[in-house]
Design an enzyme around this catalytic site. Structure first.
Site, PDB file in Angstrom:
ATOM      1  N   HIS A 124       4.180  64.939  37.496  1.00  0.00           N
ATOM      2  CA  HIS A 124       4.595  63.700  36.843  1.00  0.00           C
ATOM      3  C   HIS A 124       6.108  63.621  36.820  1.00  0.00           C
ATOM      4  O   HIS A 124       6.788  64.615  36.607  1.00  0.00           O
ATOM      5  CB  HIS A 124       4.061  63.608  35.411  1.00  0.00           C
ATOM      6  CG  HIS A 124       4.156  62.213  34.869  1.00  0.00           C
ATOM      7  ND1 HIS A 124       3.212  61.256  35.123  1.00  0.00           N
ATOM      8  CD2 HIS A 124       5.100  61.602  34.111  1.00  0.00           C
ATOM      9  CE1 HIS A 124       3.553  60.114  34.542  1.00  0.00           C
ATOM     10  NE2 HIS A 124       4.706  60.305  33.917  1.00  0.00           N
ATOM     11  N   ASP A 203      -2.008  55.573  24.722  1.00  0.00           N
ATOM     12  CA  ASP A 203      -0.788  55.509  25.542  1.00  0.00           C
ATOM     13  C   ASP A 203      -0.786  54.226  26.371  1.00  0.00           C
ATOM     14  O   ASP A 203       0.252  53.602  26.542  1.00  0.00           O
ATOM     15  CB  ASP A 203      -0.656  56.726  26.468  1.00  0.00           C
ATOM     16  CG  ASP A 203       0.570  56.588  27.367  1.00  0.00           C
ATOM     17  OD1 ASP A 203       1.679  56.440  26.814  1.00  0.00           O
ATOM     18  OD2 ASP A 203       0.425  56.571  28.594  1.00  0.00           O
ATOM     19  N   ARG A 210       6.079  49.376  24.912  1.00  0.00           N
ATOM     20  CA  ARG A 210       7.423  49.969  25.056  1.00  0.00           C
ATOM     21  C   ARG A 210       8.168  49.347  26.228  1.00  0.00           C
ATOM     22  O   ARG A 210       9.374  49.149  26.185  1.00  0.00           O
ATOM     23  CB  ARG A 210       7.313  51.494  25.265  1.00  0.00           C
ATOM     24  CG  ARG A 210       6.967  52.251  23.995  1.00  0.00           C
ATOM     25  CD  ARG A 210       6.623  53.692  24.296  1.00  0.00           C
ATOM     26  NE  ARG A 210       7.696  54.414  24.924  1.00  0.00           N
ATOM     27  CZ  ARG A 210       7.529  55.303  25.920  1.00  0.00           C
ATOM     28  NH1 ARG A 210       6.323  55.578  26.394  1.00  0.00           N
ATOM     29  NH2 ARG A 210       8.558  55.922  26.441  1.00  0.00           N
ATOM     30  N   SER A 225       3.793  60.248  25.672  1.00  0.00           N
ATOM     31  CA  SER A 225       3.207  59.360  26.675  1.00  0.00           C
ATOM     32  C   SER A 225       2.755  60.146  27.906  1.00  0.00           C
ATOM     33  O   SER A 225       1.608  60.037  28.353  1.00  0.00           O
ATOM     34  CB  SER A 225       4.252  58.302  27.074  1.00  0.00           C
ATOM     35  OG  SER A 225       3.859  57.634  28.240  1.00  0.00           O
ATOM     36  N   LYS A 229      -1.642  61.592  28.586  1.00  0.00           N
ATOM     37  CA  LYS A 229      -2.526  61.207  29.703  1.00  0.00           C
ATOM     38  C   LYS A 229      -2.741  62.356  30.682  1.00  0.00           C
ATOM     39  O   LYS A 229      -3.817  62.508  31.240  1.00  0.00           O
ATOM     40  CB  LYS A 229      -2.069  59.923  30.395  1.00  0.00           C
ATOM     41  CG  LYS A 229      -0.692  59.898  30.952  1.00  0.00           C
ATOM     42  CD  LYS A 229      -0.400  58.513  31.556  1.00  0.00           C
ATOM     43  CE  LYS A 229       1.063  58.334  31.867  1.00  0.00           C
ATOM     44  NZ  LYS A 229       1.837  57.781  30.759  1.00  0.00           N
TER      45      LYS A 229
HETATM   46  N1  URA Z   1       6.433  58.093  32.266  1.00  0.00           N
HETATM   47  C1  URA Z   1       5.420  57.912  31.378  1.00  0.00           C
HETATM   48  O1  URA Z   1       4.258  58.045  31.707  1.00  0.00           O
HETATM   49  N2  URA Z   1       5.746  57.597  30.131  1.00  0.00           N
HETATM   50  C2  URA Z   1       7.021  57.438  29.713  1.00  0.00           C
HETATM   51  O2  URA Z   1       7.231  57.154  28.563  1.00  0.00           O
HETATM   52  C3  URA Z   1       8.064  57.606  30.650  1.00  0.00           C
HETATM   53  C4  URA Z   1       7.741  57.951  31.930  1.00  0.00           C
END
Ligand code: URA
Length: 480
Positions: A124, A203, A210, A225, A229
């Site tokens: 990620h 989320d 957001r 966040s 996930k």
């Molecule tokens: N990526 C995400 O999934 N969430 C965030 O808040 C920032 C980057």
């Protein structure tokens, strides 16, 4: 449900009638289940009270956070009150305990897959301008034997989103059911999907809010966040790419370092292996920004035609995934395997397989004319000799949104065709008249395009008469 998969039951939000009784005042005797919590404090379960407490810089209890977020996810608390709380969290920050409570609440808002498979490793990125690595890293790692369960997001703030970008390919389904998820992961070793109501639904709704309330670049909010996930996917480990610089949510290295630490700590709290990379985002990654443009750039990389920065970072990240999966004895060997997956064409094949398996038209991979593209091009050229010194990188994201490539309102449609191609990097020597940027725009955007072209020259791209060193792409690697 296939062997090896276990579903935990969904925890339901407090029912409105029951909750109403609790609204006024409640002292919680029960210890709240958050590993990092150090003491039990008094919770007062009232929406204005919780917002006010955070506005005044006080710590919320785990119960207050869970109560508020559960009720927002269940549509009991409206957007305007959640927005106020998010802004208070953004401005006043959150303690380690509060961040843990928010992560846990968001994680347990949905289904958590449990897999006993050490080769399930995800990646990620915290996001940035032209950050498109998932389209390369996921098929490389999957081709090398890693199972990659990639739940990605839509555009967020000034950054583009993986899910928006891949939807440039006609038919590609980012909405995947739990059953499809397990089938794709087991059969193809690769899923690239958006968030559904199954994984961390809290989320999903908070992320969209957001995006349009200027509450993205906060260490605790990003940690909760990303990790909620990702932890729901059933992974054994995760490679995290934390970006810093003008085009990242963390502008300063020290804040990115703190975010990296927060993410790695959260992974460790859940007994997951992690490798965190701190990487440069002072200029667009690769050579394009925009939805179709970025997917095409990644396909070109998988065919062996790569901009160096994008290629290097993708090899580092996928090498890390191969290593964490136990398929290489160290990161270096993981990187060598990653390179071999590109050179042999195995990663490109995996990408095509992924497109077809998720309902997309795989012929896009060989015929770029199928992609949605903008009708017009405008070349922006240098007005002086010198060296490229810097980019106002975040501005590039905002300009892409102005063209329609991103959102200003939650859930609005986007234009996949618009965007920018970049022809120079920081440190490059330029001559007056050299091509710097190509703007891809629509016929009814002549005036906007002209404004953006001027902005590139006068504000975004800074030119120096002195030599400028190229920024270091990877500042640090942290293995936990
Ligand atoms: N990526 C995400 O999934 N969430 C965030 O808040 C920032 C980057």
């Amino acid at each position: 449900m296939a062997k090896g998969f276990m579903k935990t039951t969904k925890k339901k939000a407090v029912a409105p009638a029951k909750a109403a009784k609790k609204v006024v005042k409640k002292v919680v005797k029960k210890k709240v289940v958050v590993k990092a919590a150090t003491k039990t404090e008094e919770s007062i379960l009232s929406v204005p009270h919780i917002i006010g407490k955070k506005r005044d810089g006080k710590r919320l209890t785990a119960e207050e956070i869970k109560w508020f977020v559960d009720r927002y996810t269940s549509k009991i608390i409206p957007d305007y009150q959640m927005s106020a709380l998010l802004m208070a969290m953004y401005i006043n920050g959150m303690s380690t305990e509060e961040t843990a409570a928010l992560t846990d609440t968001m994680l347990y808002s949905g289904t958590i897959i449990k897999l006993d498979d050490p080769t399930v490793i995800d990646k990620h990125s915290t996001g940035g301008i032209g950050d498109k690595t998932t389209f390369v890293v996921a098929p490389i790692a999957a081709a090398a034997g890693v199972k990659v369960p990639s739940i990605a997001g839509r555009g967020l703030g000034f950054t583009g989103g993986t899910v928006d970008k891949i939807e440039a390919i006609k038919g590609y389904q980012t909405a995947v059911t739990l059953e499809q998820y397990q089938k794709l992961l087991m059969e193809n070793g690769l899923v690239l999907m958006g968030q559904t109501g199954d994984f961390a639904p809290a989320d999903k709704v908070i992320y969209a809010l957001r995006d349009v309330t200027a509450t993205v670049s906060s260490i605790p909010l990003i940690t909760a966040s990303i990790m909620s996930k990702k932890l729901a996917e059933g992974l054994a480990g995760i490679v995290l790419d934390v970006k810093y610089g003008a085009g990242a949510f963390m502008k300063e290295w020290k804040d990115a370092r703190a975010l990296a630490q927060s993410l790695a700590d959260t992974a460790a709290r859940f007994d997951k292996k992690s490798m965190v990379f701190l990487t440069d985002m002072s200029q667009p990654l690769g050579i394009t920004v925009g939805n179709s443009l970025e997917v095409i750039e990644c396909i070109e990389l998988l065919k062996g035609n790569a901009p160096k920065d994008l290629y290097d970072i993708c090899i580092e990240l996928s090498g890390g995934m191969i290593f964490l999966a136990g398929l290489a004895k160290n990161h270096k060997e993981g990187m060598a395997k990653a390179k071999a997956m590109v050179e042999s064409g195995a990663a490109l094949k995996k990408f095509e397989q992924m497109i077809a398996a998720q309902g997309g038209d795989a012929s896009y991979v060989h015929d770029y004319s199928l992609f949605p593209t903008a009708a017009k091009r405008r070349e922006v050229c240098a007005n002086a000799d010198g060296y490229i010194a810097s980019f106002e990188n975040e501005e590039i994201g905002h300009m892409c949104t102005e063209l329609g490539g991103g959102r200003k309102v939650a859930n609005a449609p986007i234009d996949h065709g618009v965007g920018f191609s970049f022809h120079k990097k920081i440190g490059d020597k330029i001559k007056k008249g050299d091509l710097l940027v190509t703007i891809h725009y629509n016929a009814d955007q002549e005036l906007l395009c002209e404004t953006l072209a001027q902005r590139f020259i006068n504000v975004i791209i800074k030119v120096s008469s002195k030599k400028v060193p190229a920024p270091k792409l990877i500042a640090e690697r942290i293995l936990r």
